[in-house]
Design a protein around this motif. Structure first.
Motif, PDB file in Angstrom:
ATOM      1  N   LEU A  45       0.803  -1.223   0.000  1.00 51.51           N
ATOM      2  CA  LEU A  45       0.000   0.000   0.000  1.00 51.51           C
ATOM      3  C   LEU A  45       0.836   1.273   0.000  1.00 51.51           C
ATOM      4  CD1 LEU A  45      -2.898  -1.053   2.389  1.00 51.51           C
ATOM      5  CD2 LEU A  45      -3.078  -0.529  -0.037  1.00 51.51           C
ATOM      6  N   ASN A  46       2.154   1.160   0.088  1.00 48.76           N
ATOM      7  CA  ASN A  46       2.994   2.346  -0.077  1.00 48.76           C
ATOM      8  C   ASN A  46       2.802   2.910  -1.473  1.00 48.76           C
ATOM      9  OD1 ASN A  46       4.262   0.201   1.672  1.00 48.76           O
ATOM     10  ND2 ASN A  46       5.462   1.959   2.333  1.00 48.76           N
ATOM     11  N   VAL A  47       2.862   4.227  -1.600  1.00 45.51           N
ATOM     12  CA  VAL A  47       2.762   4.842  -2.934  1.00 45.51           C
ATOM     13  C   VAL A  47       3.976   4.470  -3.761  1.00 45.51           C
ATOM     14  CG1 VAL A  47       2.711   7.047  -4.179  1.00 45.51           C
ATOM     15  CG2 VAL A  47       1.262   6.707  -2.173  1.00 45.51           C
ATOM     16  N   VAL A 108      -2.809   2.852  -6.871  1.00 45.32           N
ATOM     17  CA  VAL A 108      -4.121   2.479  -7.416  1.00 45.32           C
ATOM     18  C   VAL A 108      -5.246   2.923  -6.487  1.00 45.32           C
ATOM     19  CG1 VAL A 108      -5.607   0.533  -8.024  1.00 45.32           C
ATOM     20  CG2 VAL A 108      -3.222   0.569  -8.797  1.00 45.32           C
ATOM     21  N   TYR A 109      -5.126   2.556  -5.199  1.00 41.94           N
ATOM     22  CA  TYR A 109      -6.190   2.897  -4.250  1.00 41.94           C
ATOM     23  C   TYR A 109      -6.268   4.405  -4.022  1.00 41.94           C
ATOM     24  CZ  TYR A 109      -7.103  -1.993  -3.148  1.00 41.94           C
ATOM     25  OH  TYR A 109      -7.462  -3.315  -3.225  1.00 41.94           O
ATOM     26  N   LEU A 110      -5.119   5.074  -4.010  1.00 42.04           N
ATOM     27  CA  LEU A 110      -5.119   6.529  -3.862  1.00 42.04           C
ATOM     28  C   LEU A 110      -5.876   7.187  -5.012  1.00 42.04           C
ATOM     29  CD1 LEU A 110      -4.039   8.876  -2.112  1.00 42.04           C
ATOM     30  CD2 LEU A 110      -1.995   8.890  -3.549  1.00 42.04           C
ATOM     31  N   LYS A 115     -10.563  10.123  -6.624  1.00 40.18           N
ATOM     32  CA  LYS A 115     -11.599  10.343  -7.643  1.00 40.18           C
ATOM     33  C   LYS A 115     -12.992  10.244  -7.026  1.00 40.18           C
ATOM     34  CE  LYS A 115      -8.797   8.734 -11.532  1.00 40.18           C
ATOM     35  NZ  LYS A 115      -8.542   7.615 -12.467  1.00 40.18           N
ATOM     36  N   GLU A 116     -13.162   9.329  -6.082  1.00 39.47           N
ATOM     37  CA  GLU A 116     -14.461   9.221  -5.402  1.00 39.47           C
ATOM     38  C   GLU A 116     -14.762  10.487  -4.606  1.00 39.47           C
ATOM     39  OE1 GLU A 116     -17.225   8.803  -2.280  1.00 39.47           O
ATOM     40  OE2 GLU A 116     -15.057   8.842  -1.870  1.00 39.47           O
ATOM     41  N   THR A 125     -21.530   2.920  -5.996  1.00 43.02           N
ATOM     42  CA  THR A 125     -20.798   2.294  -4.901  1.00 43.02           C
ATOM     43  C   THR A 125     -19.421   1.899  -5.417  1.00 43.02           C
ATOM     44  OG1 THR A 125     -22.840   1.438  -3.958  1.00 43.02           O
ATOM     45  CG2 THR A 125     -20.784   0.391  -3.249  1.00 43.02           C
ATOM     46  N   ILE A 126     -18.372   2.320  -4.722  1.00 41.06           N
ATOM     47  CA  ILE A 126     -17.011   2.053  -5.187  1.00 41.06           C
ATOM     48  C   ILE A 126     -16.580   0.682  -4.664  1.00 41.06           C
ATOM     49  CG2 ILE A 126     -14.661   2.937  -5.334  1.00 41.06           C
ATOM     50  CD1 ILE A 126     -16.990   4.705  -6.484  1.00 41.06           C
ATOM     51  N   GLN A 127     -16.167  -0.181  -5.595  1.00 38.94           N
ATOM     52  CA  GLN A 127     -15.801  -1.550  -5.247  1.00 38.94           C
ATOM     53  C   GLN A 127     -14.493  -1.958  -5.931  1.00 38.94           C
ATOM     54  OE1 GLN A 127     -19.815  -2.972  -6.636  1.00 38.94           O
ATOM     55  NE2 GLN A 127     -19.754  -4.124  -4.702  1.00 38.94           N
ATOM     56  N   VAL A 128     -13.919  -3.058  -5.419  1.00 40.79           N
ATOM     57  CA  VAL A 128     -12.687  -3.570  -6.048  1.00 40.79           C
ATOM     58  C   VAL A 128     -12.956  -3.907  -7.508  1.00 40.79           C
ATOM     59  CG1 VAL A 128     -11.004  -5.455  -6.027  1.00 40.79           C
ATOM     60  CG2 VAL A 128     -11.707  -4.379  -3.869  1.00 40.79           C
ATOM     61  N   ILE A 129     -14.098  -4.580  -7.752  1.00 46.78           N
ATOM     62  CA  ILE A 129     -14.543  -4.826  -9.121  1.00 46.78           C
ATOM     63  C   ILE A 129     -15.817  -4.027  -9.329  1.00 46.78           C
ATOM     64  CG2 ILE A 129     -15.279  -6.562 -10.797  1.00 46.78           C
ATOM     65  CD1 ILE A 129     -13.856  -8.673  -9.062  1.00 46.78           C
TER      66      ILE A 129
END
Length: 555
Positions: A45-47, A108-110, A115-116, A125-129
């Protein structure tokens, strides 16, 4: 030609050498005349790896370019520090990798979360898929659009079954469905252990690893078995049977004397031609270029003498912390026909047992003072630099090592008691190493150092000029502190030579000690640009000096 994609996954355990396999695949495609680029996916999870401890993660590699990562409008992060596997890619392919080719879960998660927050996904609803997987696929395609390669090799870090890697594997599953047959290939690298008590190679770990991959909807096109020895045909047949691939799709990756022989070994088994068939590419091996690579690789296993280099440092418990330094030494050694034996010395051991460590330094032909950050073991590293000043043994200090050479010089040659770096002692009476002016007041740590390639103005007549034979070079930097120019004049009166600066003369980029001894410190990291057939000039000169020292003493 539309880009083909080769995805490389790993199974059973990490540290198999998946990066070397991925780089070898890239090399085999390159030797067929294709333009190749590479991506490394890191699920942490590090940038970027810039703030990771080298003992935990290994070396932080630095790119030539700096990338302004903009996950959402108004948010910008500087990235030049990337995964150590990019060093392997650059050394194999002899190209400069772009920082955007390192895709992390943090990036990716950032991107998705920002964006959300800005309303881009308003009402959903924001999801992994599909949101995370779509962002992963977008980043892969963005690399292809930027560099336009014929073949893009994508290595997925970690092992199949890791929770954090699952979104990336799902994205690859979707990616493969979106392209027609022949546009993607999946290569799975897995462990085939040898049990000495039984005298047998065991395929069960590979079977389970492939089954785990298949449970995620991914069928490998190629399985590469990593072992301490070549895989016999019966083992390859068993792997093929349980992996649902043809026998000709199972390849052996045995222990080798040099990693640079791996493309040769895989090509001789037919991997290059097999991948071309899977990818429906008309690629013929350039025999002359292949033999040239073989000749270069074989230099690393043919030596006429040995040279011993002591490496005091803070992260010696994991050699991956210094992988580019180790490779640069090997490149220079192979060029000179000398095998480099490294003596790793934990810096704290120098502080706790100076006499024993002195014996180790005495047995070496040269000292390389390694990079690092923080206060642990610093006094030991300073004493190693002092040893070189006292004995005249060839010495090369890299980044932090160069700064501590300057501290030792100012303490023991100039006589400034208590001289230190403000990184270690903010209250030092003599801040001979201090923050760069632009670093004062910086709050965020990640991506805020002096990073990437910068011009270096070299002073003629110096040892650095003797190495590079040019007054202007470009080398890669990664530092927040620097040698304080306020002490330059005083140091020069006592025999220090400033051998390079930035073009303005404001930043000191390298120092050396006047006289017969080869004692040099560089603020940059020349190891990042060293190549198997083209060693770093300063590493080459350092090893030449070490060999001269050895021969002068009848070694």
């Amino acid at each position: 030609m539309q880009t083909r994609y080769v995805f490389v996954t790993g199974g059973v355990v990490s540290g198999l050498g998946k990066g070397a396999v991925a780089a070898s695949i890239g090399k085999l495609m390159q030797l067929r005349g294709f333009k190749v680029d590479m991506i490394k996916i890191d699920p942490y999870l590090n940038v970027d790896p810039g703030t990771l401890n080298p003992v935990e993660h290994g070396e932080v590699f630095v790119c030539e370019e700096v990338w302004e990562f903009e996950p959402a409008p108004g948010y910008r992060f500087t990235i030049a520090e990337i995964d150590q596997d990019f060093g392997t890619y650059e050394r194999f392919l002899d190209v400069n990798m772009h920082p955007s080719n390192n895709i992390t879960s943090g990036q990716v998660y950032l991107s998705v979360i920002l964006k959300e927050r800005m309303g881009e996904y308003l009402g959903r609803t924001i999801q992994v898929i599909p949101h995370v997987t779509e962002e992963i696929k977008r980043r892969i395609r963005a690399v292809a659009e930027r560099s336009r390669p014929d073949v893009l090799v994508v290595e997925v870090g970690g092992t199949v079954g890791d929770i954090e890697a699952m979104p990336f594997l799902e994205a690859i599953r979707q990616f493969r469905l979106e392209y027609p047959p022949g546009y993607t290939a999946l290569v799975h690298v897995t462990l085939v252990p040898y049990l000495s008590s039984l005298g047998q190679l065991k395929t069960k770990p590979t079977q389970h690893s492939v089954k785990e991959l298949q449970s995620m909807g991914l069928q490998p096109d190629v399985v590469i078995g990593r072992s301490d020895r070549p895989l016999p045909e019966d083992i390859r047949r068993k792997i093929a049977l349980y992996s649902s691939v043809p026998l000709e799709a199972v390849f052996s990756d045995p222990d080798l004397e040099s990693v640079y022989l791996l493309p040769v070994v895989l090509e001789e088994q037919g991997l290059g031609d097999y991948l071309c068939r899977v990818l429906r590419l008309d690629g013929r091996l350039d025999a002359a270029r292949f033999e040239e690579w073989r000749r270069v690789a074989e230099r690393f296993v043919k030596y006429s003498e040995e040279v011993v280099v002591a490496m005091p440092g803070k992260y010696t418990m994991i050699q991956d912390s210094y992988i580019s330094i180790n490779e640069a030494l090997s490149h220079a050694g192979a060029h000179l026909g000398a095998k480099v034996k490294r003596l790793y010395i934990e810096a704290e051991d120098i502080e706790e047992n100076p006499e024993k460590v002195r014996e180790v330094l005495d047995s070496s032909h040269g000292i390389l003072l390694t990079p690092g950050f923080g206060s642990r073991g610093v006094e030991g590293m300073i004493q190693a630099a002092r040893y070189a000043l006292d004995t005249g043994k060839p010495f090369l200090g890299i980044c932090f090592g160069a700064q501590l050479l300057f501290v030792a010089f100012m303490r023991y040659r100039v006589g400034l008691a208590g001289a230190h770096s403000t990184e270690i002692d903010p209250e030092t009476p003599h801040p001979v190493v201090d923050l760069l002016p632009e670093q004062k007041g910086v709050a965020f740590k990640g991506g805020t150092m002096r990073l990437g390639a910068h011009p270096v103005k070299v002073v003629p007549g110096t040892r650095l000029f003797e190495a590079y034979k040019s007054e202007l070079i470009y080398e890669r930097f990664r530092h927040r502190y620097h040698i304080n120019p306020a002490y330059r004049e005083l140091a020069e009166r006592h025999g220090l030579v400033v051998s390079s600066t930035d073009p303005s003369g404001r930043i000191i980029n390298s120092i050396e000690v006047a006289g017969d001894a080869w004692i040099v410190g560089v603020q940059f990291h020349p190891e990042f640009k060293s190549r198997p057939a083209r060693p770093s000039p300063v590493y080459l000169e350092f090893l030449k000096a070490a060999l001269r020292y050895k021969r002068a003493r009848g070694g």
